[in-house]
Write a protein that holds these residues in place. Structure first.
Motif, PDB file in Angstrom:
ATOM      1  N   ILE A 317       0.834  -1.207   0.000  1.00 44.48           N
ATOM      2  CA  ILE A 317       0.000   0.000   0.000  1.00 44.48           C
ATOM      3  C   ILE A 317       0.864   1.250   0.000  1.00 44.48           C
ATOM      4  O   ILE A 317       0.582   2.221  -0.720  1.00 44.48           O
ATOM      5  CB  ILE A 317      -0.950  -0.013   1.214  1.00 44.48           C
ATOM      6  N   ALA A 318       1.919   1.243   0.789  1.00 43.94           N
ATOM      7  CA  ALA A 318       2.825   2.402   0.832  1.00 43.94           C
ATOM      8  C   ALA A 318       3.463   2.644  -0.527  1.00 43.94           C
ATOM      9  O   ALA A 318       3.611   3.798  -0.962  1.00 43.94           O
ATOM     10  CB  ALA A 318       3.901   2.180   1.895  1.00 43.94           C
ATOM     11  N   ASP A 319       3.829   1.580  -1.245  1.00 43.06           N
ATOM     12  CA  ASP A 319       4.421   1.732  -2.572  1.00 43.06           C
ATOM     13  C   ASP A 319       3.429   2.350  -3.555  1.00 43.06           C
ATOM     14  O   ASP A 319       3.795   3.199  -4.372  1.00 43.06           O
ATOM     15  CB  ASP A 319       4.889   0.369  -3.101  1.00 43.06           C
ATOM     16  N   ARG A 320       2.185   1.937  -3.475  1.00 44.32           N
ATOM     17  CA  ARG A 320       1.175   2.480  -4.390  1.00 44.32           C
ATOM     18  C   ARG A 320       0.905   3.953  -4.097  1.00 44.32           C
ATOM     19  O   ARG A 320       0.767   4.768  -5.022  1.00 44.32           O
ATOM     20  CB  ARG A 320      -0.105   1.660  -4.283  1.00 44.32           C
ATOM     21  N   LEU A 321       0.795   4.308  -2.820  1.00 42.47           N
ATOM     22  CA  LEU A 321       0.596   5.712  -2.474  1.00 42.47           C
ATOM     23  C   LEU A 321       1.788   6.555  -2.891  1.00 42.47           C
ATOM     24  O   LEU A 321       1.633   7.682  -3.383  1.00 42.47           O
ATOM     25  CB  LEU A 321       0.359   5.850  -0.962  1.00 42.47           C
ATOM     26  N   GLN A 322       2.986   6.014  -2.717  1.00 42.51           N
ATOM     27  CA  GLN A 322       4.197   6.740  -3.115  1.00 42.51           C
ATOM     28  C   GLN A 322       4.231   6.948  -4.614  1.00 42.51           C
ATOM     29  O   GLN A 322       4.636   8.006  -5.105  1.00 42.51           O
ATOM     30  CB  GLN A 322       5.437   5.965  -2.648  1.00 42.51           C
ATOM     31  N   ALA A 323       3.818   5.931  -5.382  1.00 43.46           N
ATOM     32  CA  ALA A 323       3.836   6.040  -6.843  1.00 43.46           C
ATOM     33  C   ALA A 323       2.872   7.103  -7.342  1.00 43.46           C
ATOM     34  O   ALA A 323       3.144   7.791  -8.333  1.00 43.46           O
ATOM     35  CB  ALA A 323       3.489   4.683  -7.468  1.00 43.46           C
ATOM     36  N   LEU A 324       1.740   7.269  -6.649  1.00 45.17           N
ATOM     37  CA  LEU A 324       0.725   8.219  -7.102  1.00 45.17           C
ATOM     38  C   LEU A 324       0.916   9.627  -6.542  1.00 45.17           C
ATOM     39  O   LEU A 324       0.695  10.612  -7.252  1.00 45.17           O
ATOM     40  CB  LEU A 324      -0.666   7.713  -6.715  1.00 45.17           C
ATOM     41  N   TYR A 325       1.313   9.743  -5.281  1.00 40.37           N
ATOM     42  CA  TYR A 325       1.311  11.038  -4.614  1.00 40.37           C
ATOM     43  C   TYR A 325       2.682  11.484  -4.120  1.00 40.37           C
ATOM     44  O   TYR A 325       2.806  12.610  -3.634  1.00 40.37           O
ATOM     45  CB  TYR A 325       0.345  11.014  -3.423  1.00 40.37           C
ATOM     46  N   GLY A 326       3.688  10.610  -4.224  1.00 39.11           N
ATOM     47  CA  GLY A 326       5.021  10.991  -3.786  1.00 39.11           C
ATOM     48  C   GLY A 326       5.071  11.201  -2.274  1.00 39.11           C
ATOM     49  O   GLY A 326       4.391  10.525  -1.495  1.00 39.11           O
ATOM     50  N   LYS A 327       5.860  12.189  -1.857  1.00 39.38           N
ATOM     51  CA  LYS A 327       6.076  12.430  -0.431  1.00 39.38           C
ATOM     52  C   LYS A 327       4.877  13.069   0.254  1.00 39.38           C
ATOM     53  O   LYS A 327       4.854  13.174   1.493  1.00 39.38           O
ATOM     54  CB  LYS A 327       7.303  13.323  -0.242  1.00 39.38           C
ATOM     55  N   GLN A 328       3.874  13.486  -0.531  1.00 42.96           N
ATOM     56  CA  GLN A 328       2.692  14.079   0.096  1.00 42.96           C
ATOM     57  C   GLN A 328       1.824  13.033   0.783  1.00 42.96           C
ATOM     58  O   GLN A 328       0.995  13.373   1.618  1.00 42.96           O
ATOM     59  CB  GLN A 328       1.872  14.827  -0.952  1.00 42.96           C
ATOM     60  N   ALA A 329       1.965  11.761   0.400  1.00 43.06           N
ATOM     61  CA  ALA A 329       1.182  10.691   1.008  1.00 43.06           C
ATOM     62  C   ALA A 329       1.955  10.073   2.162  1.00 43.06           C
ATOM     63  O   ALA A 329       3.185  10.077   2.184  1.00 43.06           O
ATOM     64  CB  ALA A 329       0.849   9.628  -0.031  1.00 43.06           C
ATOM     65  N   SER A 330       1.223   9.546   3.128  1.00 46.20           N
ATOM     66  CA  SER A 330       1.855   8.896   4.279  1.00 46.20           C
ATOM     67  C   SER A 330       1.026   7.694   4.702  1.00 46.20           C
ATOM     68  O   SER A 330      -0.203   7.679   4.543  1.00 46.20           O
ATOM     69  CB  SER A 330       2.003   9.878   5.448  1.00 46.20           C
TER      70      SER A 330
END
Length: 348
Positions: A317-330
Protein backbone atom coordinates in the motif's frame (compact mmCIF):
# COMPACT_ATOMS: atom_id res chain seq x y z
CA UNK A 1 -16.48 16.68 -25.03
CA UNK A 2 -16.30 15.20 -21.55
CA UNK A 3 -13.65 16.15 -19.00
CA UNK A 4 -12.10 12.67 -19.24
CA UNK A 5 -11.78 12.96 -23.02
CA UNK A 6 -10.27 16.43 -22.71
CA UNK A 7 -7.75 15.18 -20.13
CA UNK A 8 -6.79 12.33 -22.45
CA UNK A 9 -6.23 14.77 -25.33
CA UNK A 10 -4.16 17.08 -23.11
CA UNK A 11 -1.92 14.20 -22.04
CA UNK A 12 -1.36 13.07 -25.63
CA UNK A 13 -0.75 16.50 -27.18
CA UNK A 14 2.67 18.10 -27.15
CA UNK A 15 1.59 21.76 -27.00
CA UNK A 16 0.74 22.82 -23.42
CA UNK A 17 -2.02 25.24 -22.50
CA UNK A 18 -0.29 28.60 -22.94
CA UNK A 19 -3.19 30.54 -21.40
CA UNK A 20 -2.48 29.47 -17.84
CA UNK A 21 -0.95 31.98 -15.42
CA UNK A 22 2.18 29.87 -14.97
CA UNK A 23 2.70 29.51 -18.73
CA UNK A 24 2.31 33.25 -19.35
CA UNK A 25 4.73 34.07 -16.54
CA UNK A 26 7.35 31.65 -17.89
CA UNK A 27 6.99 33.01 -21.41
CA UNK A 28 7.43 36.60 -20.21
CA UNK A 29 10.54 35.69 -18.19
CA UNK A 30 12.10 33.66 -21.01
CA UNK A 31 11.38 36.38 -23.55
CA UNK A 32 12.98 39.02 -21.33
CA UNK A 33 16.06 36.85 -20.80
CA UNK A 34 16.36 36.39 -24.55
CA UNK A 35 16.12 40.16 -25.08
CA UNK A 36 18.74 40.82 -22.42
CA UNK A 37 21.17 38.37 -24.04
CA UNK A 38 20.48 39.90 -27.44
CA UNK A 39 21.14 43.46 -26.28
CA UNK A 40 24.27 42.47 -24.37
CA UNK A 41 25.63 40.68 -27.44
CA UNK A 42 25.33 43.80 -29.64
CA UNK A 43 28.42 46.03 -29.80
CA UNK A 44 28.01 49.48 -28.28
CA UNK A 45 30.55 52.25 -27.66
CA UNK A 46 28.21 54.03 -25.22
CA UNK A 47 27.90 51.19 -22.70
CA UNK A 48 24.67 49.38 -22.04
CA UNK A 49 21.91 50.68 -24.34
CA UNK A 50 18.80 51.00 -22.19
CA UNK A 51 16.76 52.45 -25.05
CA UNK A 52 17.48 49.42 -27.22
CA UNK A 53 16.58 47.13 -24.31
CA UNK A 54 13.24 48.89 -23.82
CA UNK A 55 12.30 48.90 -27.52
CA UNK A 56 13.39 45.31 -28.10
CA UNK A 57 11.58 44.13 -24.95
CA UNK A 58 8.42 45.92 -26.05
CA UNK A 59 8.56 44.30 -29.49
CA UNK A 60 9.47 40.76 -28.33
CA UNK A 61 6.94 40.69 -25.49
CA UNK A 62 4.15 41.70 -27.85
CA UNK A 63 5.15 38.99 -30.32
CA UNK A 64 5.45 36.32 -27.61
CA UNK A 65 2.18 37.13 -25.84
CA UNK A 66 0.21 37.57 -29.05
CA UNK A 67 1.59 34.26 -30.41
CA UNK A 68 0.74 32.50 -27.15
CA UNK A 69 -2.79 33.90 -27.22
CA UNK A 70 -3.34 32.78 -30.81
CA UNK A 71 -1.89 29.32 -30.14
CA UNK A 72 -4.13 29.04 -27.11
CA UNK A 73 -7.18 29.70 -29.29
CA UNK A 74 -6.22 27.31 -32.09
CA UNK A 75 -4.98 24.56 -29.74
CA UNK A 76 -8.38 22.82 -29.40
CA UNK A 77 -8.65 22.79 -33.21
CA UNK A 78 -5.26 21.17 -33.88
CA UNK A 79 -5.31 18.65 -31.02
CA UNK A 80 -7.08 16.08 -33.17
CA UNK A 81 -4.88 16.58 -36.24
CA UNK A 82 -1.72 14.75 -37.21
CA UNK A 83 1.59 15.87 -35.74
CA UNK A 84 2.81 17.42 -39.02
CA UNK A 85 -0.31 19.53 -39.46
CA UNK A 86 -0.16 20.64 -35.82
CA UNK A 87 3.47 21.72 -36.18
CA UNK A 88 2.70 23.57 -39.43
CA UNK A 89 -0.15 25.40 -37.69
CA UNK A 90 2.11 26.43 -34.79
CA UNK A 91 4.83 27.71 -37.13
CA UNK A 92 2.28 29.57 -39.25
CA UNK A 93 0.75 31.32 -36.26
CA UNK A 94 4.09 32.47 -34.85
CA UNK A 95 5.46 33.62 -38.22
CA UNK A 96 2.27 35.51 -39.14
CA UNK A 97 2.25 37.28 -35.76
CA UNK A 98 5.96 38.12 -36.08
CA UNK A 99 5.45 39.47 -39.60
CA UNK A 100 2.47 41.54 -38.51
CA UNK A 101 4.28 43.17 -35.56
CA UNK A 102 7.44 43.69 -37.65
CA UNK A 103 5.40 45.66 -40.19
CA UNK A 104 3.75 47.65 -37.41
CA UNK A 105 7.15 48.42 -35.87
CA UNK A 106 8.49 49.60 -39.23
CA UNK A 107 5.47 51.84 -39.68
CA UNK A 108 5.84 53.34 -36.17
CA UNK A 109 9.60 53.92 -36.39
CA UNK A 110 9.65 55.19 -39.99
CA UNK A 111 6.26 56.86 -40.53
CA UNK A 112 5.50 57.66 -44.14
CA UNK A 113 2.64 57.50 -46.59
CA UNK A 114 1.29 54.11 -47.65
CA UNK A 115 2.92 54.05 -51.06
CA UNK A 116 6.38 55.03 -49.83
CA UNK A 117 6.15 52.59 -46.92
CA UNK A 118 6.34 49.54 -49.16
CA UNK A 119 9.17 51.01 -51.19
CA UNK A 120 11.29 51.88 -48.12
CA UNK A 121 10.47 48.67 -46.24
CA UNK A 122 13.55 47.05 -44.67
CA UNK A 123 12.88 43.52 -45.87
CA UNK A 124 16.19 42.18 -44.54
CA UNK A 125 15.34 43.33 -41.00
CA UNK A 126 11.90 41.67 -41.23
CA UNK A 127 13.48 38.51 -42.63
CA UNK A 128 15.86 38.41 -39.65
CA UNK A 129 12.91 38.71 -37.27
CA UNK A 130 11.15 35.83 -39.03
CA UNK A 131 14.30 33.70 -38.95
CA UNK A 132 14.83 34.31 -35.23
CA UNK A 133 11.16 33.53 -34.55
CA UNK A 134 11.48 30.33 -36.59
CA UNK A 135 14.54 29.17 -34.63
CA UNK A 136 13.11 30.00 -31.20
CA UNK A 137 9.79 28.36 -32.07
CA UNK A 138 11.59 25.22 -33.24
CA UNK A 139 13.51 25.00 -29.97
CA UNK A 140 10.37 25.49 -27.87
CA UNK A 141 8.29 23.00 -29.87
CA UNK A 142 11.08 20.45 -29.61
CA UNK A 143 11.19 21.00 -25.85
CA UNK A 144 7.40 20.67 -25.54
CA UNK A 145 7.43 17.47 -27.61
CA UNK A 146 10.19 15.88 -25.54
CA UNK A 147 8.39 16.82 -22.32
CA UNK A 148 5.18 15.24 -23.60
CA UNK A 149 7.02 12.04 -24.55
CA UNK A 150 8.62 11.93 -21.11
CA UNK A 151 5.24 12.39 -19.40
CA UNK A 152 3.73 9.56 -21.44
CA UNK A 153 6.64 7.28 -20.58
CA UNK A 154 6.32 8.10 -16.87
CA UNK A 155 2.57 7.46 -16.97
CA UNK A 156 3.09 4.11 -18.72
CA UNK A 157 5.68 3.11 -16.12
CA UNK A 158 3.35 4.22 -13.33
CA UNK A 159 0.47 2.14 -14.74
CA UNK A 160 2.73 -0.90 -15.02
CA UNK A 161 3.96 -0.42 -11.46
CA UNK A 162 0.44 -0.06 -10.10
CA UNK A 163 -0.70 -3.15 -11.98
CA UNK A 164 2.20 -5.15 -10.55
CA UNK A 165 1.52 -3.93 -7.02
CA UNK A 166 -2.19 -4.59 -7.31
CA UNK A 167 -1.54 -8.07 -8.73
CA UNK A 168 0.34 -8.92 -5.54
CA UNK A 169 -2.81 -8.25 -3.52
CA UNK A 170 -5.26 -10.26 -5.65
CA UNK A 171 -3.97 -13.82 -4.94
CA UNK A 172 -3.54 -13.08 -1.24
CA UNK A 173 -7.09 -11.79 -0.99
CA UNK A 174 -8.52 -14.63 -3.08
CA UNK A 175 -6.93 -17.41 -1.01
CA UNK A 176 -8.06 -15.89 2.28
CA UNK A 177 -11.62 -15.44 0.99
CA UNK A 178 -11.79 -19.01 -0.34
CA UNK A 179 -10.66 -20.30 3.05
CA UNK A 180 -13.45 -18.31 4.68
CA UNK A 181 -16.04 -19.76 2.31
CA UNK A 182 -14.72 -23.29 2.79
CA UNK A 183 -15.21 -23.00 6.53
CA UNK A 184 -18.87 -22.00 5.95
CA UNK A 185 -19.92 -24.80 3.60
CA UNK A 186 -20.72 -27.38 6.28
CA UNK A 187 -21.71 -24.93 9.00
CA UNK A 188 -24.17 -22.82 6.99
CA UNK A 189 -24.70 -23.53 3.24
CA UNK A 190 -26.94 -20.47 2.90
CA UNK A 191 -24.27 -18.18 4.26
CA UNK A 192 -21.70 -19.90 2.06
CA UNK A 193 -23.84 -19.20 -1.00
CA UNK A 194 -24.17 -15.54 -0.02
CA UNK A 195 -20.42 -15.39 0.55
CA UNK A 196 -19.79 -16.83 -2.92
CA UNK A 197 -21.99 -14.12 -4.42
CA UNK A 198 -20.08 -11.45 -2.50
CA UNK A 199 -16.79 -12.96 -3.63
CA UNK A 200 -17.97 -13.00 -7.25
CA UNK A 201 -18.84 -9.31 -7.01
CA UNK A 202 -15.43 -8.60 -5.49
CA UNK A 203 -13.61 -10.53 -8.21
CA UNK A 204 -15.49 -8.63 -10.90
CA UNK A 205 -14.35 -5.38 -9.33
CA UNK A 206 -10.78 -6.65 -8.94
CA UNK A 207 -10.47 -8.07 -12.45
CA UNK A 208 -11.74 -4.94 -14.18
CA UNK A 209 -9.23 -2.84 -16.07
CA UNK A 210 -6.76 -1.46 -13.57
CA UNK A 211 -7.32 2.23 -12.82
CA UNK A 212 -4.99 4.48 -10.89
CA UNK A 213 -7.89 5.71 -8.76
CA UNK A 214 -11.52 4.91 -8.00
CA UNK A 215 -14.05 6.76 -5.88
CA UNK A 216 -14.18 6.30 -2.14
CA UNK A 217 -17.71 4.94 -2.52
CA UNK A 218 -16.44 2.14 -4.78
CA UNK A 219 -13.62 1.26 -2.39
CA UNK A 220 -15.99 1.23 0.60
CA UNK A 221 -18.36 -1.09 -1.25
CA UNK A 222 -15.52 -3.55 -1.84
CA UNK A 223 -14.62 -3.33 1.85
CA UNK A 224 -18.21 -3.97 2.93
CA UNK A 225 -18.46 -6.99 0.62
CA UNK A 226 -15.26 -8.38 2.09
CA UNK A 227 -16.41 -7.77 5.66
CA UNK A 228 -19.72 -9.53 4.92
CA UNK A 229 -17.75 -12.62 3.90
CA UNK A 230 -15.80 -12.53 7.15
CA UNK A 231 -18.97 -11.77 9.12
CA UNK A 232 -20.46 -15.05 7.87
CA UNK A 233 -17.46 -16.91 9.27
CA UNK A 234 -16.81 -15.00 12.50
CA UNK A 235 -20.38 -14.11 13.41
CA UNK A 236 -20.82 -11.75 16.33
CA UNK A 237 -17.09 -11.87 17.05
CA UNK A 238 -16.62 -9.33 14.24
CA UNK A 239 -18.08 -5.87 14.78
CA UNK A 240 -17.47 -2.86 12.53
CA UNK A 241 -17.82 0.80 13.46
CA UNK A 242 -17.90 3.20 10.50
CA UNK A 243 -17.15 6.86 11.26
CA UNK A 244 -17.03 8.54 7.85
CA UNK A 245 -19.51 11.35 8.35
CA UNK A 246 -18.54 14.47 6.41
CA UNK A 247 -16.24 12.60 4.00
CA UNK A 248 -17.49 12.90 0.38
CA UNK A 249 -18.04 9.56 -1.35
CA UNK A 250 -16.73 11.01 -4.62
CA UNK A 251 -13.16 11.51 -3.36
CA UNK A 252 -10.53 9.54 -5.32
CA UNK A 253 -8.61 6.67 -3.74
CA UNK A 254 -6.25 4.04 -5.19
CA UNK A 255 -8.21 0.78 -5.65
CA UNK A 256 -7.78 -1.96 -3.06
CA UNK A 257 -6.07 0.38 -0.62
CA UNK A 258 -8.42 0.14 2.35
CA UNK A 259 -9.49 -3.50 1.87
CA UNK A 260 -6.05 -5.05 2.63
CA UNK A 261 -5.85 -2.95 5.82
CA UNK A 262 -9.22 -4.32 6.95
CA UNK A 263 -8.07 -7.81 5.98
CA UNK A 264 -5.07 -7.45 8.26
CA UNK A 265 -7.32 -6.15 11.02
CA UNK A 266 -9.51 -9.26 10.70
CA UNK A 267 -6.82 -11.90 10.37
CA UNK A 268 -4.26 -10.51 12.81
CA UNK A 269 -6.62 -8.72 15.18
CA UNK A 270 -10.14 -10.15 15.42
CA UNK A 271 -9.64 -13.78 14.40
CA UNK A 272 -7.11 -14.77 17.12
CA UNK A 273 -9.33 -13.31 19.87
CA UNK A 274 -11.87 -15.76 21.31
CA UNK A 275 -14.18 -12.89 22.25
CA UNK A 276 -13.61 -11.06 18.96
CA UNK A 277 -13.64 -7.29 18.82
CA UNK A 278 -14.54 -4.15 16.91
CA UNK A 279 -12.80 -2.69 13.89
CA UNK A 280 -13.16 1.10 13.78
CA UNK A 281 -12.84 2.97 10.45
CA UNK A 282 -12.72 6.75 10.84
CA UNK A 283 -12.30 9.31 8.07
CA UNK A 284 -11.44 13.00 8.03
CA UNK A 285 -11.36 15.38 5.06
CA UNK A 286 -10.16 18.98 5.33
CA UNK A 287 -10.57 19.98 1.66
CA UNK A 288 -6.90 19.19 1.00
CA UNK A 289 -6.05 15.83 2.58
CA UNK A 290 -8.06 12.68 3.14
CA UNK A 291 -7.08 10.77 6.27
CA UNK A 292 -8.46 7.31 7.09
CA UNK A 293 -7.69 5.61 10.41
CA UNK A 294 -8.35 1.92 11.10
CA UNK A 295 -8.20 0.60 14.67
CA UNK A 296 -8.46 -3.01 15.80
CA UNK A 297 -7.71 -4.98 18.98
CA UNK A 298 -4.69 -7.28 19.14
CA UNK A 299 -4.05 -10.72 20.55
CA UNK A 300 -1.24 -10.98 23.10
CA UNK A 301 0.63 -13.43 20.83
CA UNK A 302 0.66 -10.89 17.99
CA UNK A 303 1.95 -8.17 20.30
CA UNK A 304 4.96 -10.31 21.20
CA UNK A 305 5.64 -11.47 17.62
CA UNK A 306 4.07 -9.47 14.72
CA UNK A 307 3.15 -11.44 11.60
CA UNK A 308 5.15 -10.85 8.42
CA UNK A 309 2.03 -10.75 6.23
CA UNK A 310 0.94 -7.53 7.87
CA UNK A 311 4.22 -5.84 6.96
CA UNK A 312 4.00 -7.05 3.34
CA UNK A 313 0.51 -5.61 2.88
CA UNK A 314 1.55 -2.30 4.41
CA UNK A 315 4.58 -2.12 2.13
CA UNK A 316 2.44 -2.75 -0.95
CA UNK A 317 0.00 0.00 0.00
CA UNK A 318 2.83 2.40 0.83
CA UNK A 319 4.42 1.73 -2.57
CA UNK A 320 1.18 2.48 -4.39
CA UNK A 321 0.60 5.71 -2.47
CA UNK A 322 4.20 6.74 -3.11
CA UNK A 323 3.84 6.04 -6.84
CA UNK A 324 0.72 8.22 -7.10
CA UNK A 325 1.31 11.04 -4.61
CA UNK A 326 5.02 10.99 -3.79
CA UNK A 327 6.08 12.43 -0.43
CA UNK A 328 2.69 14.08 0.10
CA UNK A 329 1.18 10.69 1.01
CA UNK A 330 1.86 8.90 4.28
CA UNK A 331 1.05 5.51 5.77
CA UNK A 332 1.69 4.60 9.39
CA UNK A 333 1.00 1.36 11.26
CA UNK A 334 1.76 1.07 14.96
CA UNK A 335 0.69 -0.65 18.13
CA UNK A 336 -1.16 1.43 20.69
CA UNK A 337 -1.64 -0.40 23.96
CA UNK A 338 -3.65 -3.56 23.31
CA UNK A 339 -4.68 -2.38 19.84
CA UNK A 340 -3.26 -1.60 16.43
CA UNK A 341 -3.74 1.64 14.50
CA UNK A 342 -3.21 2.07 10.76
CA UNK A 343 -3.51 5.54 9.24
CA UNK A 344 -3.18 6.64 5.64
CA UNK A 345 -3.25 10.20 4.36
CA UNK A 346 -2.89 11.67 0.88
CA UNK A 347 -3.88 14.87 -0.97
CA UNK A 348 -7.21 15.04 -2.80
Amino acid sequence: MTKEQQDWLDQGFFLPDLCTTRAVFMLVVLAELFVLILVLALPSSMGFDWNRLALTSFFVQWVVLASAGCLCRVRPLIQKTQLGYALAACYSVVLIVTLLFSLIAEWVIYPTDWGQFWLQLDTWHIAKNLLVALIITSLLLRYFYMQQQLRQQEQAELRSRLQALQARIHPHFLFNSMNSIASLIQISPEKAEQAVEDLAALLRACLDEVAAKVTLADELEICKQYLRIEKHRLGERLQVDWKLEGVPDSLPIPPLTLQPILENAVYHGIQPLAEGGTISIAGQYDSQYLTITVRNPLDAAYISEPKRGNRMAMRNIADRLQALYGKQASLSAKQEGAGFVTQLSYPC
